[in-house]
Motif scaffolding. Structure first.
Motif, PDB file in Angstrom:
ATOM      1  N   THR A  66       0.920  -1.461   0.074  1.00  0.00           N
ATOM      2  CA  THR A  66       0.084   0.141  -0.070  1.00  0.00           C
ATOM      3  C   THR A  66       0.923   1.156  -0.059  1.00  0.00           C
ATOM      4  OG1 THR A  66      -1.783  -1.204   1.214  1.00  0.00           O
ATOM      5  CG2 THR A  66      -1.750   1.286   1.273  1.00  0.00           C
ATOM      6  N   ALA A  67       1.906   1.375   0.910  1.00  0.00           N
ATOM      7  CA  ALA A  67       2.911   2.486   1.090  1.00  0.00           C
ATOM      8  C   ALA A  67       3.534   2.766  -0.324  1.00  0.00           C
ATOM      9  CB  ALA A  67       3.909   2.300   2.002  1.00  0.00           C
ATOM     10  N   THR A  68       4.054   1.405  -1.007  1.00  0.00           N
ATOM     11  CA  THR A  68       4.638   1.643  -2.189  1.00  0.00           C
ATOM     12  C   THR A  68       3.847   1.828  -3.611  1.00  0.00           C
ATOM     13  OG1 THR A  68       6.095  -0.326  -1.512  1.00  0.00           O
ATOM     14  CG2 THR A  68       6.190   0.199  -3.884  1.00  0.00           C
ATOM     15  N   LYS A  69       2.687   1.660  -3.566  1.00  0.00           N
ATOM     16  CA  LYS A  69       1.776   2.094  -4.388  1.00  0.00           C
ATOM     17  C   LYS A  69       1.445   3.479  -4.282  1.00  0.00           C
ATOM     18  CE  LYS A  69      -2.804   1.012  -3.897  1.00  0.00           C
ATOM     19  NZ  LYS A  69      -3.974   0.155  -3.585  1.00  0.00           N
ATOM     20  N   LYS A  70       1.461   4.019  -3.105  1.00  0.00           N
ATOM     21  CA  LYS A  70       0.975   5.498  -2.784  1.00  0.00           C
ATOM     22  C   LYS A  70       2.178   6.321  -3.457  1.00  0.00           C
ATOM     23  CE  LYS A  70      -0.236   8.621   1.031  1.00  0.00           C
ATOM     24  NZ  LYS A  70      -0.571   8.620   2.070  1.00  0.00           N
ATOM     25  N   ILE A  71       3.381   5.956  -3.117  1.00  0.00           N
ATOM     26  CA  ILE A  71       4.597   6.675  -3.516  1.00  0.00           C
ATOM     27  C   ILE A  71       4.526   6.561  -5.052  1.00  0.00           C
ATOM     28  CG2 ILE A  71       7.104   6.583  -3.639  1.00  0.00           C
ATOM     29  CD1 ILE A  71       7.029   5.443  -0.539  1.00  0.00           C
ATOM     30  N   ASN A  72       4.354   5.201  -5.581  1.00  0.00           N
ATOM     31  CA  ASN A  72       4.389   5.291  -6.996  1.00  0.00           C
ATOM     32  C   ASN A  72       3.395   5.901  -7.747  1.00  0.00           C
ATOM     33  OD1 ASN A  72       6.641   3.409  -6.617  1.00  0.00           O
ATOM     34  ND2 ASN A  72       5.523   1.652  -7.148  1.00  0.00           N
ATOM     35  N   ARG A  73       2.192   6.114  -7.098  1.00  0.00           N
ATOM     36  CA  ARG A  73       1.084   6.959  -7.685  1.00  0.00           C
ATOM     37  C   ARG A  73       1.521   8.222  -7.623  1.00  0.00           C
ATOM     38  NH1 ARG A  73      -4.480   5.872  -5.065  1.00  0.00           N
ATOM     39  NH2 ARG A  73      -4.316   3.995  -6.231  1.00  0.00           N
ATOM     40  N   GLN A  74       2.088   8.799  -6.444  1.00  0.00           N
ATOM     41  CA  GLN A  74       2.452  10.127  -6.435  1.00  0.00           C
ATOM     42  C   GLN A  74       3.477  10.447  -7.465  1.00  0.00           C
ATOM     43  OE1 GLN A  74       3.613  10.419  -2.386  1.00  0.00           O
ATOM     44  NE2 GLN A  74       1.364  10.921  -1.696  1.00  0.00           N
ATOM     45  N   MET A  75       4.423   9.583  -7.771  1.00  0.00           N
ATOM     46  CA  MET A  75       5.564   9.801  -8.574  1.00  0.00           C
ATOM     47  C   MET A  75       5.081   9.749 -10.153  1.00  0.00           C
ATOM     48  SD  MET A  75       8.331  10.366  -6.926  1.00  0.00           S
ATOM     49  CE  MET A  75       9.538  10.142  -8.235  1.00  0.00           C
ATOM     50  N   ALA A  76       4.014   8.969 -10.079  1.00  0.00           N
ATOM     51  CA  ALA A  76       3.355   8.855 -11.685  1.00  0.00           C
ATOM     52  C   ALA A  76       2.740  10.060 -11.883  1.00  0.00           C
ATOM     53  CB  ALA A  76       2.450   7.754 -11.833  1.00  0.00           C
ATOM     54  N   GLN A  77       2.069  10.622 -10.944  1.00  0.00           N
ATOM     55  CA  GLN A  77       1.425  11.934 -11.055  1.00  0.00           C
ATOM     56  C   GLN A  77       2.207  13.295 -11.272  1.00  0.00           C
ATOM     57  OE1 GLN A  77      -1.299  11.826  -7.780  1.00  0.00           O
ATOM     58  NE2 GLN A  77      -2.591  10.577  -8.917  1.00  0.00           N
ATOM     59  N   VAL A  78       3.564  13.222 -10.964  1.00  0.00           N
ATOM     60  CA  VAL A  78       4.492  14.293 -11.265  1.00  0.00           C
ATOM     61  C   VAL A  78       4.488  14.623 -12.874  1.00  0.00           C
ATOM     62  CG1 VAL A  78       6.764  15.264 -10.902  1.00  0.00           C
ATOM     63  CG2 VAL A  78       5.335  13.869  -9.273  1.00  0.00           C
ATOM     64  N   ASP A  79       4.350  15.739 -13.334  1.00  0.00           N
ATOM     65  CA  ASP A  79       4.439  16.194 -14.639  1.00  0.00           C
ATOM     66  C   ASP A  79       5.812  16.657 -14.846  1.00  0.00           C
ATOM     67  OD1 ASP A  79       4.465  17.009 -17.175  1.00  0.00           O
ATOM     68  OD2 ASP A  79       2.334  18.282 -16.950  1.00  0.00           O
ATOM     69  N   SER A  80       6.638  15.819 -15.408  1.00  0.00           N
ATOM     70  CA  SER A  80       8.062  16.260 -15.490  1.00  0.00           C
ATOM     71  C   SER A  80       8.129  17.516 -16.605  1.00  0.00           C
ATOM     72  CB  SER A  80       9.001  15.154 -16.326  1.00  0.00           C
ATOM     73  OG  SER A  80       8.508  14.854 -17.644  1.00  0.00           O
ATOM     74  N   SER A  81       7.468  17.628 -17.271  1.00  0.00           N
ATOM     75  CA  SER A  81       7.427  18.599 -18.416  1.00  0.00           C
ATOM     76  C   SER A  81       7.040  20.042 -17.722  1.00  0.00           C
ATOM     77  CB  SER A  81       6.548  18.420 -19.551  1.00  0.00           C
ATOM     78  OG  SER A  81       5.106  18.466 -19.358  1.00  0.00           O
ATOM     79  N   SER A  82       5.938  19.873 -16.689  1.00  0.00           N
ATOM     80  CA  SER A  82       5.442  21.043 -15.935  1.00  0.00           C
ATOM     81  C   SER A  82       6.620  21.348 -15.121  1.00  0.00           C
ATOM     82  CB  SER A  82       4.452  20.662 -15.217  1.00  0.00           C
ATOM     83  OG  SER A  82       4.166  21.812 -14.412  1.00  0.00           O
ATOM     84  N   THR A  83       7.444  20.362 -14.586  1.00  0.00           N
ATOM     85  CA  THR A  83       8.626  20.959 -13.579  1.00  0.00           C
ATOM     86  C   THR A  83       9.409  21.524 -14.437  1.00  0.00           C
ATOM     87  OG1 THR A  83       8.062  19.042 -12.214  1.00  0.00           O
ATOM     88  CG2 THR A  83      10.435  20.008 -12.072  1.00  0.00           C
ATOM     89  N   ILE A  84      10.114  21.020 -15.400  1.00  0.00           N
ATOM     90  CA  ILE A  84      11.015  21.758 -16.377  1.00  0.00           C
ATOM     91  C   ILE A  84      10.495  23.233 -16.888  1.00  0.00           C
ATOM     92  CG2 ILE A  84      12.229  21.678 -18.745  1.00  0.00           C
ATOM     93  CD1 ILE A  84      12.167  18.461 -18.270  1.00  0.00           C
TER      94      ILE A  84
END
Length: 239
Positions: free
Chosen positions: A156-174
């Protein structure tokens, strides 16, 4: 008493629906183990009842076997009394026959009790074996459930972290970093521009005064050197 059969005690459609929807398997497993423990309690109660029947059968066998020997002894004593004249032969034979009949009845009871005793002893032994096996399975499944709970927390913890990482928009950050860099460069250029403006705003008088100040500094140095030379020449005649 398979655990997975316990997990799907509902109708087949409901069970498949539960699995497809990934409904909480831990709670289902806990309920299955509770059901098994209920079965264990019922089995223990049944074992106690079977043992009670076996005990009664053994006591009936022992009492009936004792009666067999007792009626045999009585028949023999009646015949002995007739032989010494204490009883008439006719009466002794009648009573002895009755004692032998009782002996026969007791023998039948003893044999029947022996059969029942042996039967319930076997049932008791079989049920005890199954109970021990069920206890071992419950213990094993409880340990597996503990492991399942721990793994569920980690997943559950791993899934939560992975979900959060997946939702990070790299293009937006750049894009945000590029905007910040552009803003900093703009501020730096503006600061340099103001510096140039300060230099360009100096007047001609400022430049003249600056030049005179530099010259004045040189004359002062020359005058100081001259004074030192005069002082030195005044000291020489007195030497």
């Amino acid at each position: 008493m398979n655990l997975f059969k316990r997990l799907f005690k509902l109708s087949s459609a409901e069970a498949h629906s539960a699995v497809d929807k990934l409904e909480d398997p831990i709670k289902m497993s806990e309920q299955a183990i509770r059901d098994l423990k209920t079965d264990l309690d019922n089995s223990l109660q049944s074992l106690a009842e079977i043992k009670a029947i076996a005990i009664r059968s053994r006591r009936e066998f022992e009492n009936a076997s004792a009666d067999v020997e007792d009626y045999k002894r009585k028949a023999m004593r009646l015949l002995q009394k007739a032989s010494v004249g204490e009883l008439s032969q006719e009466e002794a034979d009648k009573l002895a026959s009755g004692a032998l009949e009782k002996q026969n009845q007791s023998q039948q009871v003893a044999e029947r009790s022996q059969v029942e005793k042996d039967k319930y002893d076997r049932l008791s032994a079989d049920l005890e074996y199954k109970i021990q096996e069920l206890k071992g399975q419950i213990s094993q499944w409880e340990n597996e459930l503990k492991t399942l709970k721990a793994r569920a927390k980690v997943s559950t913890a791993t899934k939560k972290i992975n979900r959060q990482m997946a939702q990070v928009d790299s293009s937006s950050t750049i894009s945000t970093l590029e905007k910040m860099r552009s803003k900093v460069e703009e501020e730096e250029a503006l600061a340099e521009s103001y510096g140039d403006m300060i230099q360009s705003s100096r007047s001609l008088d400022d430049d003249i005064n600056q030049a005179l100040n530099k010259s004045g500094g040189s004359n002062a140095l020359a005058e100081l050197k001259a004074q030192m030379a005069d002082q030195s020449s005044e000291k020489k005649p007195g030497v």
